[in-house]
Design a protein around this motif. Structure first.
Motif, PDB file in Angstrom:
ATOM      1  N   TRP A   3       0.213 -47.277  -6.602  1.00  0.00           N
ATOM      2  CA  TRP A   3       1.403 -46.996  -7.008  1.00  0.00           C
ATOM      3  C   TRP A   3       2.202 -48.339  -7.392  1.00  0.00           C
ATOM      4  O   TRP A   3       2.977 -48.371  -8.253  1.00  0.00           O
ATOM      5  CB  TRP A   3       2.176 -45.763  -6.531  1.00  0.00           C
ATOM      6  N   LYS A   6       2.411 -50.165 -10.334  1.00  0.00           N
ATOM      7  CA  LYS A   6       2.683 -49.756 -11.440  1.00  0.00           C
ATOM      8  C   LYS A   6       4.414 -49.710 -11.677  1.00  0.00           C
ATOM      9  O   LYS A   6       4.454 -49.500 -12.701  1.00  0.00           O
ATOM     10  CB  LYS A   6       2.597 -48.074 -11.489  1.00  0.00           C
ATOM     11  N   ILE A  15       9.436 -40.928 -14.716  1.00  0.00           N
ATOM     12  CA  ILE A  15       8.396 -40.968 -14.015  1.00  0.00           C
ATOM     13  C   ILE A  15       8.429 -39.673 -13.018  1.00  0.00           C
ATOM     14  O   ILE A  15       9.534 -39.199 -13.025  1.00  0.00           O
ATOM     15  CB  ILE A  15       8.238 -42.033 -12.921  1.00  0.00           C
ATOM     16  N   ASP A  60       2.548 -41.255  -4.455  1.00  0.00           N
ATOM     17  CA  ASP A  60       2.122 -41.723  -5.724  1.00  0.00           C
ATOM     18  C   ASP A  60       3.327 -41.761  -6.630  1.00  0.00           C
ATOM     19  O   ASP A  60       4.139 -40.964  -6.518  1.00  0.00           O
ATOM     20  CB  ASP A  60       0.892 -41.143  -6.198  1.00  0.00           C
ATOM     21  N   ASN A  62       3.738 -41.770 -11.297  1.00  0.00           N
ATOM     22  CA  ASN A  62       3.223 -41.843 -12.381  1.00  0.00           C
ATOM     23  C   ASN A  62       4.353 -41.766 -13.625  1.00  0.00           C
ATOM     24  O   ASN A  62       5.104 -40.749 -13.409  1.00  0.00           O
ATOM     25  CB  ASN A  62       2.064 -40.716 -12.784  1.00  0.00           C
TER      26      ASN A  62
END
Length: 74
Positions: A3, A6, A15, A60, A62
């Motif tokens: 992560w 990213k 996110i 994490d 995303n």
């Protein structure tokens, strides 16, 4: 991809964050510095808060997927 790699591509975007505790949160990634992520989160009515999460709390992150669906035209 871990992560941490990213972060740059997700800066300023919505996110979702999976925390090591098993909980999660979401918001706009505002910045990352000194081992912390800063996320603007919605609270209530027209209230928002800039919250920070230590890297060691994060499992994490995303980015949000697109809303577009081939079966649905907007």
């Amino acid at each position: 991809m871990p992560w941490q790699q990213k972060i740059r591509q997700l800066m300023g975007k919505p996110i979702g964050i999976s925390l090591s505790s098993g909980q999660g949160t979401s918001g706009i990634l505002c910045s990352a510095s000194d081992g912390k992520l800063y996320v603007m989160e919605y609270l209530y009515q027209s209230q928002f808060a800039l919250k920070h999460y230590d890297y060691n709390m994060i499992h994490d992150i995303n980015g949000f997927p697109s809303c577009y669906n081939e079966r649905t035209l907007y």
